[in-house]
Write an enzyme that holds these catalytic residues in place. Structure first.
Site, PDB file in Angstrom:
ATOM      1  N   ASP A  69      12.659  -3.075  21.847  1.00  0.00           N
ATOM      2  CA  ASP A  69      12.347  -4.213  20.976  1.00  0.00           C
ATOM      3  C   ASP A  69      10.906  -4.705  21.139  1.00  0.00           C
ATOM      4  O   ASP A  69      10.631  -5.894  21.027  1.00  0.00           O
ATOM      5  CB  ASP A  69      13.334  -5.376  21.229  1.00  0.00           C
ATOM      6  CG  ASP A  69      14.766  -4.876  21.278  1.00  0.00           C
ATOM      7  OD1 ASP A  69      15.132  -4.115  20.370  1.00  0.00           O
ATOM      8  OD2 ASP A  69      15.498  -5.223  22.222  1.00  0.00           O
ATOM      9  N   HIS A 125      15.047   0.057  14.678  1.00  0.00           N
ATOM     10  CA  HIS A 125      13.650  -0.190  14.340  1.00  0.00           C
ATOM     11  C   HIS A 125      13.561  -0.997  13.052  1.00  0.00           C
ATOM     12  O   HIS A 125      14.156  -0.642  12.048  1.00  0.00           O
ATOM     13  CB  HIS A 125      12.899   1.138  14.181  1.00  0.00           C
ATOM     14  CG  HIS A 125      12.682   1.827  15.497  1.00  0.00           C
ATOM     15  ND1 HIS A 125      12.126   3.064  15.609  1.00  0.00           N
ATOM     16  CD2 HIS A 125      12.930   1.413  16.755  1.00  0.00           C
ATOM     17  CE1 HIS A 125      12.056   3.389  16.894  1.00  0.00           C
ATOM     18  NE2 HIS A 125      12.538   2.403  17.601  1.00  0.00           N
ATOM     19  N   THR A 129      22.939  -4.607  17.648  1.00  0.00           N
ATOM     20  CA  THR A 129      24.171  -5.279  18.081  1.00  0.00           C
ATOM     21  C   THR A 129      24.286  -6.706  17.562  1.00  0.00           C
ATOM     22  O   THR A 129      25.369  -7.282  17.606  1.00  0.00           O
ATOM     23  CB  THR A 129      24.205  -5.354  19.627  1.00  0.00           C
ATOM     24  OG1 THR A 129      23.016  -6.035  20.044  1.00  0.00           O
ATOM     25  CG2 THR A 129      24.237  -3.970  20.246  1.00  0.00           C
ATOM     26  N   ARG A 142      19.177 -11.997  22.510  1.00  0.00           N
ATOM     27  CA  ARG A 142      18.484 -11.382  23.643  1.00  0.00           C
ATOM     28  C   ARG A 142      18.119 -12.433  24.681  1.00  0.00           C
ATOM     29  O   ARG A 142      17.804 -13.562  24.319  1.00  0.00           O
ATOM     30  CB  ARG A 142      17.201 -10.702  23.158  1.00  0.00           C
ATOM     31  CG  ARG A 142      17.458  -9.546  22.214  1.00  0.00           C
ATOM     32  CD  ARG A 142      16.161  -9.027  21.609  1.00  0.00           C
ATOM     33  NE  ARG A 142      16.428  -7.989  20.627  1.00  0.00           N
ATOM     34  CZ  ARG A 142      15.670  -7.754  19.556  1.00  0.00           C
ATOM     35  NH1 ARG A 142      14.599  -8.478  19.329  1.00  0.00           N
ATOM     36  NH2 ARG A 142      15.976  -6.797  18.721  1.00  0.00           N
TER      37      ARG A 142
HETATM   38  P1  IMP Z   1      23.255   2.292  25.607  1.00  0.00           P
HETATM   39  O1  IMP Z   1      21.944   2.954  25.336  1.00  0.00           O
HETATM   40  O2  IMP Z   1      24.010   1.914  24.367  1.00  0.00           O
HETATM   41  O3  IMP Z   1      24.107   3.052  26.581  1.00  0.00           O
HETATM   42  O4  IMP Z   1      22.925   0.889  26.311  1.00  0.00           O
HETATM   43  C1  IMP Z   1      22.378   0.831  27.630  1.00  0.00           C
HETATM   44  C2  IMP Z   1      21.487  -0.389  27.769  1.00  0.00           C
HETATM   45  O5  IMP Z   1      20.302  -0.204  27.019  1.00  0.00           O
HETATM   46  C3  IMP Z   1      22.108  -1.685  27.253  1.00  0.00           C
HETATM   47  O6  IMP Z   1      21.669  -2.742  28.073  1.00  0.00           O
HETATM   48  C4  IMP Z   1      21.518  -1.840  25.859  1.00  0.00           C
HETATM   49  O7  IMP Z   1      21.478  -3.177  25.441  1.00  0.00           O
HETATM   50  C5  IMP Z   1      20.138  -1.268  26.076  1.00  0.00           C
HETATM   51  N1  IMP Z   1      19.564  -0.673  24.858  1.00  0.00           N
HETATM   52  C6  IMP Z   1      19.845   0.541  24.330  1.00  0.00           C
HETATM   53  N2  IMP Z   1      19.100   0.770  23.236  1.00  0.00           N
HETATM   54  C7  IMP Z   1      18.317  -0.309  23.067  1.00  0.00           C
HETATM   55  C8  IMP Z   1      17.300  -0.656  22.112  1.00  0.00           C
HETATM   56  O8  IMP Z   1      16.950   0.095  21.202  1.00  0.00           O
HETATM   57  N3  IMP Z   1      16.717  -1.885  22.281  1.00  0.00           N
HETATM   58  C9  IMP Z   1      17.047  -2.711  23.296  1.00  0.00           C
HETATM   59  N4  IMP Z   1      17.971  -2.433  24.203  1.00  0.00           N
HETATM   60  C10 IMP Z   1      18.609  -1.237  24.100  1.00  0.00           C
HETATM   61 MG    MG Z   2      14.790  -2.146  18.604  1.00  0.00          MG
END
Ligand code: IMP
Ligand code: MG
Length: 330
Positions: A15, A43, A246, A250
């Site tokens: 982010d 994105h 999601t 944040r």
């Molecule tokens: P996962 O990649 O879904 O397994 O999530 C693992 C961790 O990475 C979690 O804390 C997510 O919130 C974080 N996360 C995964 N992708 C992103 C993203 O694109 N932006 C911010 N946090 C992310």
């Molecule tokens: Mg993002």
């Protein structure tokens, strides 16, 4: 022949406006390529005041540039086709989008397992960890084995000027993040070499950063109490700090310069872009952490100068520091 490769990576917890940086640079390249992650990423891109969101397709498609989903990416086939539809409906040329035959496919069982077993880690519930687990256990399914993806398979050729688009960020990397509160892929720029170019071709590494820290998902380094801080709460509101993927709020903290320096140096950034300066300017508070001290400034100019001076002292590879106060430009 590949002329050179530039890379844009995230320097924080995702982010950091990588989408904006990549979109700003994209038209100068022959290819824009994602190297890791899946539709856990989100994105947000503004073009001529229109807002677009993608999760998997690289930002090249918005500028009529070939857009590659690389071999270390994981693909949810259903959400890939939803994204294709969305882009088509918005008038973009989706024939530019190609998937590496080596990319792995996220199965429904991966998503179910993510929801059942990984909720405590605050994942995005997209099946990321189980899919990479199966990949490394050598029991996954690759894109080349999915009939529906046939017309989208990449011939694995790269030439000319290549821009690699990172997903997530340095502190979510499988090695460098606060394990196990990490994602399952390589978010550092070396991960981009999986696309099939020699590391010697890398010219510039653009790091995307933000003037304050944010964390979507669970992380003991971002305790829930942060949500009670009245100033940080205002940053959440003013900065619209809700997850693109999601929708979760944040957690926000003041910029930790020590962490930023580590991320810049290990990533090898030649250029960095620090975004969301306008958010703190609107609110009128200017703070950051350095060596565990919370330092407060009277105005944004003082804060910027402090950042520039310390990064220039501590980051020998860094040539260029830019600040951005705008969703579309740098
Ligand atoms: P996962 O990649 O879904 O397994 O999530 C693992 C961790 O990475 C979690 O804390 C997510 O919130 C974080 N996360 C995964 N992708 C992103 C993203 O694109 N932006 C911010 N946090 C992310
Ligand atoms: Mg993002």
């Amino acid at each position: 022949m590949i002329e050179y490769v530039d890379i844009c990576c995230g320097l924080a917890w995702g982010d950091e406006a990588k989408g904006k940086v990549v979109s700003y640079l994209a038209s100068n390249y022959d290819f824009v390529c994602r190297w890791a992650g899946g539709n856990n990423a989100g994105h947000t891109i503004y073009i001529n005041n229109n807002k677009y969101k993608t999760h998997l397709v690289p930002a090249g498609v918005f500028h009529n540039i070939k857009s590659i989903i690389g071999p270390d990416c994981v693909v949810n086939v259903k959400s890939f086709f939803e994204e294709i539809e969305y882009l088509k409906n918005n008038g973009f040329d989706t024939s530019l989008i190609k998937i590496s035959p080596k990319a792995h496919v996220i199965e429904d069982s991966h998503i179910e397992e993510d929801i059942a077993k990984y909720a405590g880690q605050g994942t995005t519930s997209k099946g990321i960890a189980p899919c990479y687990r199966d990949k490394y256990a050598r029991m996954g399914t690759r894109a080349e084995n999915i009939y529906e993806l046939e017309e989208y398979l990449w011939d694995e050729k790269l030439y000319g000027k290549v821009l690699c688009e990172g997903a997530q960020g340095f502190w979510l990397d499988i090695n460098y993040g606060n394990y196990p509160f990490v994602t399952s892929s390589t978010t550092l720029p070396y991960g981009a070499c999986c696309l099939g170019f020699p590391p010697q071709k890398i010219r510039k590494i653009y790091g995307a950063a933000k003037i304050y820290d944010t964390r979507s998902g669970t992380d003991p380094d971002f305790p829930e109490e942060l949500l009670n801080d009245p100033f940080l709460k205002k940053v959440i509101m003013e900065g619209h700090e809700y997850g693109t993927t999601t929708g979760r709020m944040r957690k926000v903290n003041w910029l930790n310069i020590n962490k930023l320096i580590i991320a810049i140096n290990i990533s090898g950034c030649t250029d960095i872009i620090i975004s969301k300066v306008d958010v703190l300017e609107k609110l009128g508070f200017y703070k950051l952490y350095y060596n565990n001290n919370l330092i407060e400034f009277n105005n944004m100019n003082d804060m910027k100068n402090y950042i520039i001076e310390n990064l220039n002292n501590m980051c020998p590879l860094l040539d260029n520091i830019k600040f951005s106060s705008n969703v579309e430009n740098i």
